[in-house]
Design a protein around this motif. Structure first.
Motif, PDB file in Angstrom:
ATOM      1  N   GLU A 140       0.767  -1.128  -0.206  1.00 52.10           N
ATOM      2  CA  GLU A 140      -0.126  -0.010  -0.099  1.00 52.10           C
ATOM      3  C   GLU A 140       1.017   1.225   0.060  1.00 52.10           C
ATOM      4  OE1 GLU A 140      -3.715   1.995   2.397  1.00 52.10           O
ATOM      5  OE2 GLU A 140      -2.673   0.322   3.213  1.00 52.10           O
ATOM      6  N   GLU A 141       1.773   1.398   0.814  1.00 51.56           N
ATOM      7  CA  GLU A 141       2.888   2.423   0.874  1.00 51.56           C
ATOM      8  C   GLU A 141       3.396   2.614  -0.455  1.00 51.56           C
ATOM      9  OE1 GLU A 141       5.468   1.839   4.364  1.00 51.56           O
ATOM     10  OE2 GLU A 141       3.839   1.914   5.590  1.00 51.56           O
ATOM     11  N   GLU A 142       3.848   1.593  -1.122  1.00 55.20           N
ATOM     12  CA  GLU A 142       4.569   1.638  -2.287  1.00 55.20           C
ATOM     13  C   GLU A 142       3.660   2.172  -3.518  1.00 55.20           C
ATOM     14  OE1 GLU A 142       7.247   2.077  -5.329  1.00 55.20           O
ATOM     15  OE2 GLU A 142       7.803   1.496  -3.177  1.00 55.20           O
ATOM     16  N   THR A 187       1.721   6.409  -6.870  1.00 53.93           N
ATOM     17  CA  THR A 187       0.626   7.550  -7.376  1.00 53.93           C
ATOM     18  C   THR A 187       1.202   9.007  -7.154  1.00 53.93           C
ATOM     19  OG1 THR A 187      -1.052   5.863  -6.806  1.00 53.93           O
ATOM     20  CG2 THR A 187      -1.606   8.274  -6.732  1.00 53.93           C
ATOM     21  N   GLU A 188       1.864   9.179  -6.044  1.00 51.82           N
ATOM     22  CA  GLU A 188       2.228  10.573  -5.814  1.00 51.82           C
ATOM     23  C   GLU A 188       3.404  11.214  -6.874  1.00 51.82           C
ATOM     24  OE1 GLU A 188       3.705  12.429  -1.971  1.00 51.82           O
ATOM     25  OE2 GLU A 188       2.417  11.076  -1.288  1.00 51.82           O
ATOM     26  N   GLN A 189       4.174   9.957  -7.138  1.00 51.77           N
ATOM     27  CA  GLN A 189       5.358  10.495  -8.189  1.00 51.77           C
ATOM     28  C   GLN A 189       4.630  10.682  -9.332  1.00 51.77           C
ATOM     29  OE1 GLN A 189       7.775   7.128  -7.901  1.00 51.77           O
ATOM     30  NE2 GLN A 189       8.847   7.796  -6.095  1.00 51.77           N
ATOM     31  N   LEU A 190       3.492   9.901  -9.842  1.00 55.71           N
ATOM     32  CA  LEU A 190       2.869  10.060 -11.067  1.00 55.71           C
ATOM     33  C   LEU A 190       2.440  11.375 -11.107  1.00 55.71           C
ATOM     34  CD1 LEU A 190       1.502   6.607 -11.828  1.00 55.71           C
ATOM     35  CD2 LEU A 190       3.271   7.926 -13.141  1.00 55.71           C
ATOM     36  N   LEU A 191       1.667  11.786 -10.048  1.00 56.23           N
ATOM     37  CA  LEU A 191       0.829  13.165  -9.861  1.00 56.23           C
ATOM     38  C   LEU A 191       1.931  14.452 -10.099  1.00 56.23           C
ATOM     39  CD1 LEU A 191      -1.677  12.640  -6.903  1.00 56.23           C
ATOM     40  CD2 LEU A 191      -2.242  13.032  -9.411  1.00 56.23           C
TER      41      LEU A 191
END
Length: 79
Positions: free
Chosen positions: A22-24, A29-33
């Motif tokens: 889940e953390e990964e 997702t954050e990196q993609l945003l």
């Protein structure tokens, strides 16, 4: 004596593994945003257009549902 890789001491709890996954996924997702600028204006425009389309065709969705207004005598119940 060293513990082997298949030793029970080395086995992680399944919930810990799920938390790591889940953390990964959250980091990915954050990196993609933040990797590329998102076309927020375009996305918002599409969202508003879709909502307007739904409002324009609301009668098609609600025509089969039975509706009562206050004027039809159902405001205080049928008793």
């Amino acid at each position: 004596m060293r513990e082997g890789p298949n030793s029970p001491v080395q086995v992680r709890h399944p919930l810990e593994v799920l938390e790591d996954i889940e953390e990964e996924a959250s980091r990915s997702t954050e990196q993609l945003l933040y990797a590329a600028p998102a076309p927020w204006a375009e996305l918002l425009t599409q969202y508003v257009d879709t909502l307007n389309e739904l409002v324009a065709h609301k009668d098609e969705f609600t025509s089969s549902a039975e509706t009562h207004t206050l004027d039809e005598g159902h405001a205080g119940g049928c008793g």
